[in-house]
Design a protein around this motif. Structure first.
Motif, mmCIF file in Angstrom:
data_model
loop_
_atom_site.group_PDB
_atom_site.id
_atom_site.type_symbol
_atom_site.label_atom_id
_atom_site.label_comp_id
_atom_site.label_asym_id
_atom_site.label_seq_id
_atom_site.Cartn_x
_atom_site.Cartn_y
_atom_site.Cartn_z
ATOM 1 N N MET A 185 0.848 -1.189 0.000
ATOM 2 C CA MET A 185 0.000 0.000 0.000
ATOM 3 C C MET A 185 0.882 1.237 0.000
ATOM 4 S SD MET A 185 -3.048 1.038 2.662
ATOM 5 C CE MET A 185 -1.926 1.301 4.038
ATOM 6 N N THR A 186 0.568 2.206 -0.860
ATOM 7 C CA THR A 186 1.396 3.393 -0.977
ATOM 8 C C THR A 186 0.668 4.625 -0.446
ATOM 9 O OG1 THR A 186 0.665 3.576 -3.266
ATOM 10 C CG2 THR A 186 2.795 2.533 -2.891
ATOM 11 N N ILE A 187 0.078 4.481 0.745
ATOM 12 C CA ILE A 187 -0.503 5.611 1.466
ATOM 13 C C ILE A 187 0.172 5.652 2.834
ATOM 14 C CG2 ILE A 187 -2.571 6.616 2.490
ATOM 15 C CD1 ILE A 187 -4.224 5.360 0.329
ATOM 16 N N GLU A 188 0.854 6.768 3.129
ATOM 17 C CA GLU A 188 1.613 6.891 4.364
ATOM 18 C C GLU A 188 0.970 7.909 5.298
ATOM 19 O OE1 GLU A 188 5.600 7.928 3.367
ATOM 20 O OE2 GLU A 188 6.012 6.043 2.316
ATOM 21 N N ASP A 189 0.979 7.615 6.588
ATOM 22 C CA ASP A 189 0.430 8.511 7.606
ATOM 23 C C ASP A 189 1.456 9.605 7.900
ATOM 24 O OD1 ASP A 189 -0.768 9.759 9.719
ATOM 25 O OD2 ASP A 189 -1.126 7.936 10.869
ATOM 26 N N ARG A 190 1.071 10.855 7.680
ATOM 27 C CA ARG A 190 1.971 11.985 7.928
ATOM 28 C C ARG A 190 1.352 12.978 8.921
ATOM 29 N NH1 ARG A 190 6.031 12.535 4.036
ATOM 30 N NH2 ARG A 190 6.639 10.420 3.413
ATOM 31 N N ASP A 191 1.002 12.511 10.080
ATOM 32 C CA ASP A 191 0.451 13.350 11.149
ATOM 33 C C ASP A 191 -0.868 14.004 10.748
ATOM 34 O OD1 ASP A 191 2.547 12.720 12.880
ATOM 35 O OD2 ASP A 191 3.788 14.358 12.137
ATOM 36 N N ASN A 192 -0.794 15.130 10.006
ATOM 37 C CA ASN A 192 -2.006 15.871 9.668
ATOM 38 C C ASN A 192 -2.703 15.346 8.412
ATOM 39 O OD1 ASN A 192 -1.796 17.795 11.806
ATOM 40 N ND2 ASN A 192 -0.138 18.780 10.674
ATOM 41 N N ALA A 193 -2.096 14.390 7.717
ATOM 42 C CA ALA A 193 -2.678 13.909 6.463
ATOM 43 C C ALA A 193 -2.114 12.538 6.126
ATOM 44 C CB ALA A 193 -2.377 14.889 5.327
ATOM 45 N N TYR A 194 -2.734 11.919 5.127
ATOM 46 C CA TYR A 194 -2.203 10.689 4.544
ATOM 47 C C TYR A 194 -1.631 11.040 3.177
ATOM 48 C CZ TYR A 194 -4.745 8.205 8.180
ATOM 49 O OH TYR A 194 -5.200 7.759 9.388
ATOM 50 N N LEU A 195 -0.407 10.610 2.932
ATOM 51 C CA LEU A 195 0.312 10.968 1.713
ATOM 52 C C LEU A 195 0.275 9.799 0.738
ATOM 53 C CD1 LEU A 195 1.976 13.442 0.739
ATOM 54 C CD2 LEU A 195 4.023 12.202 1.472
ATOM 55 N N ILE A 196 -0.207 10.058 -0.487
ATOM 56 C CA ILE A 196 -0.201 9.051 -1.550
ATOM 57 C C ILE A 196 1.171 9.072 -2.200
ATOM 58 C CG2 ILE A 196 -1.193 8.408 -3.790
ATOM 59 C CD1 ILE A 196 -3.844 9.615 -2.788
ATOM 60 N N THR A 197 1.916 7.982 -2.068
ATOM 61 C CA THR A 197 3.312 7.964 -2.504
ATOM 62 C C THR A 197 3.548 7.089 -3.728
ATOM 63 O OG1 THR A 197 3.843 6.145 -0.983
ATOM 64 C CG2 THR A 197 4.095 8.403 -0.146
ATOM 65 N N HIS A 198 2.493 6.674 -4.402
ATOM 66 C CA HIS A 198 2.646 5.845 -5.602
ATOM 67 C C HIS A 198 3.576 6.551 -6.598
ATOM 68 C CE1 HIS A 198 1.686 3.544 -9.188
ATOM 69 N NE2 HIS A 198 1.000 2.690 -8.439
ATOM 70 N N ALA A 199 4.493 5.803 -7.185
ATOM 71 C CA ALA A 199 5.486 6.399 -8.079
ATOM 72 C C ALA A 199 4.846 7.130 -9.251
ATOM 73 C CB ALA A 199 6.439 5.312 -8.597
ATOM 74 N N LEU A 200 3.767 6.576 -9.820
ATOM 75 C CA LEU A 200 3.113 7.241 -10.946
ATOM 76 C C LEU A 200 2.408 8.520 -10.508
ATOM 77 C CD1 LEU A 200 1.618 4.336 -13.091
ATOM 78 C CD2 LEU A 200 3.433 5.936 -13.725
ATOM 79 N N ALA A 201 1.904 8.544 -9.275
ATOM 80 C CA ALA A 201 1.294 9.769 -8.767
ATOM 81 C C ALA A 201 2.342 10.869 -8.647
ATOM 82 C CB ALA A 201 0.635 9.510 -7.414
ATOM 83 N N LYS A 202 3.512 10.541 -8.121
ATOM 84 C CA LYS A 202 4.571 11.534 -7.978
ATOM 85 C C LYS A 202 5.089 11.992 -9.337
ATOM 86 C CE LYS A 202 7.003 8.979 -5.096
ATOM 87 N NZ LYS A 202 8.066 8.586 -4.137
ATOM 88 N N ASP A 203 5.205 11.055 -10.283
ATOM 89 C CA ASP A 203 5.656 11.400 -11.627
ATOM 90 C C ASP A 203 4.665 12.339 -12.303
ATOM 91 O OD1 ASP A 203 7.437 10.412 -14.170
ATOM 92 O OD2 ASP A 203 5.328 10.592 -14.738
ATOM 93 N N THR A 204 3.384 12.009 -12.200
ATOM 94 C CA THR A 204 2.350 12.842 -12.832
ATOM 95 C C THR A 204 2.302 14.227 -12.207
ATOM 96 O OG1 THR A 204 1.058 10.844 -13.288
ATOM 97 C CG2 THR A 204 -0.093 12.952 -13.433
ATOM 98 N N LEU A 205 2.397 14.303 -10.885
ATOM 99 C CA LEU A 205 2.387 15.600 -10.223
ATOM 100 C C LEU A 205 3.575 16.452 -10.648
ATOM 101 C CD1 LEU A 205 1.181 17.589 -8.249
ATOM 102 C CD2 LEU A 205 2.419 16.425 -6.405
#
Length: 225
Positions: free
Chosen positions: A1-21
């Motif tokens: 699963m590529t969703i990480e807990d970052r205190d105030n939010a959950y971060l989607i860390t999928h490689a394609l999501a980061k590439d597209t952004l």
């Protein structure tokens, strides 16, 4: 699963999501590519929500050769997607590729740029139009807006949704880029909402825009700059 807990939010860390952004951030990305990028990012985020937050159930399956057991995602018919007009329109188009049977609602909301940001980092918000489907206790609600900056718009939107909802299974606020200020404001005002984002950026500038951000997503998607 590529969703990480970052205190105030959950971060989607999928490689394609980061590439597209990263492609969306690029000032050289023109309108058509920007819109297509938002659609693609919405689809990726939708799949990540399914993988990270929705359960599965075992079902009997008959193949051409034998009977076996398969798995299917539960709750795909119980999804409500709220489009925060206008920038979220291509983003929601992508989400609908992951949730093709979702019910849809729209809320036209925008901040008063002329009034400016007050000392608390908030903008006055104007709600021009609201059309929501019935939201039931079994529903997963996804409120989509590519930019979560001060959180003023999202707080106004969530107030309308909660006023009309008859409960819900899960409530997600989904953005492509978020500022820490907005995440804190929305999280404190609506603790029942899970905040999902692809990036948490550095800060807001004096005009309330996310830095480094990706510019005005609505203007870039609809070529109104």
């Amino acid at each position: 699963m590529t969703i990480e807990d970052r205190d105030n939010a959950y971060l989607i860390t999928h490689a394609l999501a980061k590439d597209t952004l990263s492609r969306l951030r690029d000032v050289e990305t023109e309108q058509v590519a920007f819109r297509k990028g938002l659609v693609k990012l919405g689809r990726i985020c939708g799949y990540e929500i399914i993988d990270g937050a929705m359960g599965t159930e075992y079902v009997p399956v008959e193949t051409p050769l034998a009977e076996t057991t398969g798995e299917r995602v539960k709750g795909l018919d119980d999804v409500v997607i709220i489009n925060v007009l206008r920038a979220a329109t291509p983003f929601v188009e992508g989400l609908l590729k992951a949730f093709p049977r979702a019910k849809q609602g729209v809320i036209s909301a925008g901040r008063d740029e002329e009034a400016g940001m007050n000392e608390d980092g908030e903008f006055p918000i104007t709600i021009d139009y609201v059309k929501l489907p019935e939201i039931r206790p079994a529903d997963t609600v996804i409120v989509a807006d590519p930019m979560l900056a001060t959180g003023s718009t999202m707080c106004a939107v969530l107030e309308h949704i909660l006023a009309e909802a008859d409960g819900f299974e899960d409530l997600f606020v989904l953005s492509a880029v978020s500022a820490p200020d907005g995440l804190i404001r929305v999280g404190e005002a609506f603790p029942e909402a899970d905040l999902l984002t692809v990036a948490i950026d550095d800060r807001l500038d004096d005009d309330g825009f996310i830095v480094p951000g990706l510019g005005d997503a609505g203007d870039r998607a609809f070529r109104t700059t």
